[in-house]
Design a protein around this motif. Sequence first.
Motif, short mmCIF file in Angstrom:
data_model
loop_
_atom_site.label_atom_id
_atom_site.label_comp_id
_atom_site.label_asym_id
_atom_site.label_seq_id
_atom_site.Cartn_x
_atom_site.Cartn_y
_atom_site.Cartn_z
N VAL A 16 -91.08 -35.76 43.59
CA VAL A 16 -92.01 -35.18 44.44
C VAL A 16 -91.89 -34.66 45.53
O VAL A 16 -92.73 -33.48 45.79
CB VAL A 16 -92.49 -36.88 44.72
N GLY A 17 -90.36 -35.02 45.48
CA GLY A 17 -89.67 -34.47 47.00
C GLY A 17 -89.78 -32.63 46.56
O GLY A 17 -90.30 -31.93 47.84
N LEU A 18 -89.31 -32.41 45.07
CA LEU A 18 -89.43 -30.67 45.04
C LEU A 18 -90.12 -30.21 44.52
O LEU A 18 -91.12 -29.07 45.30
CB LEU A 18 -88.15 -31.21 44.29
N ALA A 19 -91.67 -30.93 44.43
CA ALA A 19 -92.87 -30.86 43.92
C ALA A 19 -93.51 -30.08 45.19
O ALA A 19 -93.84 -28.48 45.41
CB ALA A 19 -93.74 -31.16 43.09
N ASN A 20 -93.36 -30.80 46.07
CA ASN A 20 -93.85 -31.07 47.31
C ASN A 20 -93.28 -29.76 48.45
O ASN A 20 -93.87 -29.03 48.90
CB ASN A 20 -93.51 -32.34 48.10
N GLN A 21 -91.84 -29.56 48.22
CA GLN A 21 -91.40 -28.16 48.65
C GLN A 21 -92.01 -27.05 48.10
O GLN A 21 -92.27 -26.13 48.37
CB GLN A 21 -89.42 -28.37 48.09
N GLN A 22 -92.23 -26.83 47.11
CA GLN A 22 -92.72 -25.51 46.11
C GLN A 22 -94.36 -25.10 46.42
O GLN A 22 -94.74 -24.26 46.21
CB GLN A 22 -92.17 -25.70 44.58
N TYR A 23 -95.08 -26.08 46.40
CA TYR A 23 -96.18 -26.26 46.91
C TYR A 23 -97.45 -25.13 47.99
O TYR A 23 -96.37 -24.90 48.62
CB TYR A 23 -97.04 -27.78 47.66
N SER A 24 -97.29 -24.62 47.26
CA SER A 24 -98.43 -23.11 48.24
C SER A 24 -100.05 -23.92 48.33
O SER A 24 -100.09 -23.46 47.11
CB SER A 24 -97.75 -21.82 48.06
N SER A 25 -100.58 -23.19 48.86
CA SER A 25 -102.31 -23.38 48.89
C SER A 25 -103.04 -22.22 48.50
O SER A 25 -103.84 -21.91 48.22
CB SER A 25 -102.87 -23.70 50.20
N GLN A 26 -101.95 -20.80 47.94
CA GLN A 26 -102.48 -19.80 47.73
C GLN A 26 -102.66 -20.57 46.47
O GLN A 26 -102.37 -20.43 45.50
CB GLN A 26 -101.41 -18.65 47.18
N SER A 27 -103.53 -19.14 45.51
CA SER A 27 -104.11 -18.93 44.02
C SER A 27 -103.25 -18.25 44.20
O SER A 27 -102.60 -17.50 44.26
CB SER A 27 -105.47 -18.68 44.19
N ALA A 28 -102.94 -18.91 42.00
CA ALA A 28 -101.96 -17.83 41.69
C ALA A 28 -102.49 -17.11 41.17
O ALA A 28 -103.65 -16.52 41.21
CB ALA A 28 -102.09 -18.86 40.35
N SER A 29 -101.09 -15.43 40.65
CA SER A 29 -102.00 -14.71 41.12
C SER A 29 -102.94 -14.05 39.77
O SER A 29 -103.68 -13.18 40.20
CB SER A 29 -100.64 -13.45 41.10
#
Length: 364
Positions: A16-29
């Motif tokens: 959970v902690g690591l997934a949260n760290q990598q989250y970005s609200s940008q759409s995938a390319s």
Amino acid sequence: MYYFGQFGLDRKDQHVGLANQQYSSQSASDFAQTRFVHHSLPELKLEDVSLATSVASLDFAHPFFINAMTGGSERTGKINQMLGILGCFGKIPLASGSVSAAIKDPSVAETFSVMRRENPHGIIFANLGAHHDVDNAKRAVDLLEANAIQIHVNAPQEIVMPEGDRDFSMWLKNIEILVRELDVPVIAKEVGFGMSRETVAKLASVGVQTVDISGTGGTDFAKIENARRAFHDYDYLEGWGQSTVVSLVEVMSLPADRRPQVIASGGIKNPLDIVKALALGADLVGMSNHFLQFVKDGKADRLEEAMQAIDRYQTQIAEIMTMLGAKTVADLRKTDLILAPAVQNWCQARGIDWTAYARRSAEK
Ligand code: FNR
């Protein structure tokens, strides 16, 4: 219970902690660069649009749900409780994280079943790895009174995971047995590495009728597991796999009569990503990390915001469908799409006609 890694945290808490760290609200390319052809005369009104869809013999009022994440520790039990409340009051279907923790240690069963207790009538998918036997799968279904079970296939994650499995030789055979023996629908699910048409064809050949192609572009479990390793020595595997858009194009290149129903997940962030995934052939769309953002602390303070987001997405999906002249989810497959340049290259190499996506409305 397991205790790994630099913080001495439970593995599920680390995820959970690591997934949260990598989250970005940008759409995938691949989503951002895949574009609808705009036509100026939709010939449709908003009130005539239906968002209903049906997957794995279950009816969904809206074409998106909260996909598999967690359970197995005190903190993740609270997250599952919040998800259960969201499922009930936000009227959104849910998947639990892998129930294997509760099968190994029944004392954490409550961290999963809380989802059903908070959401007695909603749709819930259980989740388990592909090596588990029929008894374990039945236990997982019973624990959540699940409407279907996701069986995850996650070889890259296992390889990078310090304590991961190394034997994947029986997965397909085992999935065949699970499909045959279980009373609920079985959904074969990736965990963010995407699926090829060969994978999907093999799964279909053993009776799988629904796949979740969960592709790259969002949560990256190679990166998460690498971060849990003492020397981070698998960093070169980050990004492994096919994007969600590529995976959808792959599966749709199978003949319709040999193609399972498709759930799309991996990097879905907003209503336009959802509509694009549906237009690319998905029957239903799953979001994990995006919804984790509202419940990651295991507290109720952002539930109201999450419910408003769910309502807003429903309205906005219908609005986008209206602009596109698509009265139903199925109609979206007749819209015109210019695939992202990277997806076009992929299609070229794989013998898939990407130009056909740009001319579908003419074939109505
Ligand atoms: C996951 N995912 C996941 N999948 C699965 O089948 N079983 C599991 O136990 C988990 N656990 C898990 C934990 C956390 C914290 C996250 C964020 C995700 C994978 C998930 O269902 C999905 O396939 C990927 O995360 C890609 O979707 P998003 O996150 O990009 O929307």
